[in-house]
Write an enzyme that holds these catalytic residues in place. Structure first.
Site, PDB file in Angstrom:
ATOM      1  N   CYS A  20      46.660  34.629  48.892  1.00 28.69           N
ATOM      2  CA  CYS A  20      46.483  35.843  48.128  1.00 28.69           C
ATOM      3  C   CYS A  20      46.491  36.856  49.087  1.00 28.69           C
ATOM      4  O   CYS A  20      46.779  37.448  49.278  1.00 28.69           O
ATOM      5  CB  CYS A  20      45.199  34.758  47.204  1.00 28.69           C
ATOM      6  SG  CYS A  20      45.127  37.149  46.704  1.00 28.69           S
ATOM      7  N   CYS A  58      42.511  31.424  40.385  1.00 31.53           N
ATOM      8  CA  CYS A  58      42.025  32.120  39.635  1.00 31.53           C
ATOM      9  C   CYS A  58      42.782  32.108  38.462  1.00 31.53           C
ATOM     10  O   CYS A  58      42.217  33.276  37.630  1.00 31.53           O
ATOM     11  CB  CYS A  58      41.700  33.655  40.523  1.00 31.53           C
ATOM     12  SG  CYS A  58      43.476  34.084  41.083  1.00 31.53           S
TER      13      CYS A  58
END
Length: 352
Positions: free
Chosen positions: A103, A195
């Site tokens: 990410c 997440c």
């Protein structure tokens, strides 16, 4: 004259304080929350996740308190392709990815940074616990929260447009400051695990996307000792969750030694068989000084640090450890340090 800074605000305490510090330093700051989930949940599940509607609201409230403009950028499609689909594909190939690292590489410091620069911003600020010393990435003063490992994939060019305001503070100091500033996220729990897997069930998440495929669990001799419903549900070094029908002759626990996705076979054995001292890596990124003094390598987020030496070979790296490491998984990053300074990183391909 101050910089035009885009502050990435996740809705947590770290990014809120980072944005506040940058604004207080006299820079022209705009807050942005990244909408990474196509179907965000209305409420957080415990302390997991960072992509909910509640998080975007927390980020907006923090921006209001700080007194900076605030926007939400929809990055869900890019996140799905570059992080979630990559995560699934890596497990399907028998590797163990780090989605936070991906990410940072593909979203926060590629897609977001590229857009920020195109809009006339000078830099992107985040709440990562790491330091930039003369443009070089270094560890945070808080060893328990240091995130230089997951930033080790960034290039020199990306780091040149990055700001990490929290690197000289401990997490406790950040929370105390948030409370003094009147930020409601001062006591908000940190997000944990992956997440985009809110319930923390990675095996279940992968099973829904890759399906069940029964295969054997074998010992080092090749004898079948159990079965599984998909090799993608395992990672090297794993001990718990193994469906072993025949216990080891010595009665000791077994660990996952290797994963073969083509034959859908998981090999298990004693912990001692996990020990490696040579690690072969691909796709090196050199983002720090060329010094090779006091060399160490970190092989997973918040993992142990090992003294080492390395040799560049055939476009990759071969790292020699000064003592054995266990549970080294292909797909993870090997981040090299000189003292507390990051000098580069590479992707682990194999270990022996």
């Amino acid at each position: 004259m101050g910089l035009r800074v885009l502050a990435a605000m996740s809705g947590g305490v770290d990014s809120a304080v980072a944005a506040a510090r940058i604004a207080e330093a006299g820079h022209d700051v705009t807050g942005v929350h990244l909408a990474l989930s196509a179907n965000p949940q209305s409420h957080r599940t415990g302390a997991r996740g960072c992509c909910t509607i509640e998080d975007s609201r927390d980020a907006r409230r923090a921006a209001d308190v700080i007194g900076i403009p605030f926007y939400i950028w929809d990055m869900a499609e890019r996140f799905q392709r570059d992080v979630v689909e990559d995560f699934v594909a890596e497990y399907a190939a028998g590797r163990t990815p780090n989605p936070c690292l991906r990410c940072n590489e593909k979203i926060k410091f590629a897609a977001v940074l590229d857009r920020a620069l195109a809009l006339g911003f000078d830099a992107v600020a985040t709440g990562h616990h790491a330091r930039l010393v003369d443009g070089v990435l270094s560890r945070s003063v808080d060893p328990a929260k240091d995130q230089s490992y997951v930033l080790g994939v960034l290039t020199r060019e990306q780091l040149a447009h990055a700001i990490f305001p929290l690197g000289d503070s401990t997490k406790a100091e950040v929370r105390e400051e948030a409370a003094r500033r009147g930020l409601t996220v001062a006591d908000k729990p940190d997000s944990h695990d992956v997440c985009f897997i809110a319930d923390g069930d990675t095996r279940g998440f992968l099973a829904k996307r890759l399906g069940a495929a029964e295969g054997p669990i074998v010992d080092e001799s090749g004898e079948v000792v159990g079965s599984h419903q998909g090799a993608h549900g395992f990672t090297v070094g794993q001990r718990k969750g193994l469906r072993i029908d025949r216990p080891a002759p010595d009665g000791r626990p077994r660990y996952v030694l290797s994963i073969e996705p083509v034959s859908n076979t998981v090999t298990v054995g004693p912990r001692s068989a996990l020990q490696v001292t040579r690690i072969s890596c691909v796709r090196p990124v050199w983002n720090g000084p060329g010094v090779r003094d006091d060399l160490t390598v970190q092989l997973r987020a918040h993992g142990e640090v090992y003294g080492c030496s390395f040799e560049e070979r055939d476009g990759g790296l071969v790292i020699e450890l000064d003592r054995p490491a266990t549970g080294v998984a292909a797909g993870q990053a090997a981040v090299l340090y000189s003292g507390r300074t990051v000098i580069g990183s590479a992707t682990i391909e194999s270990a022996a």
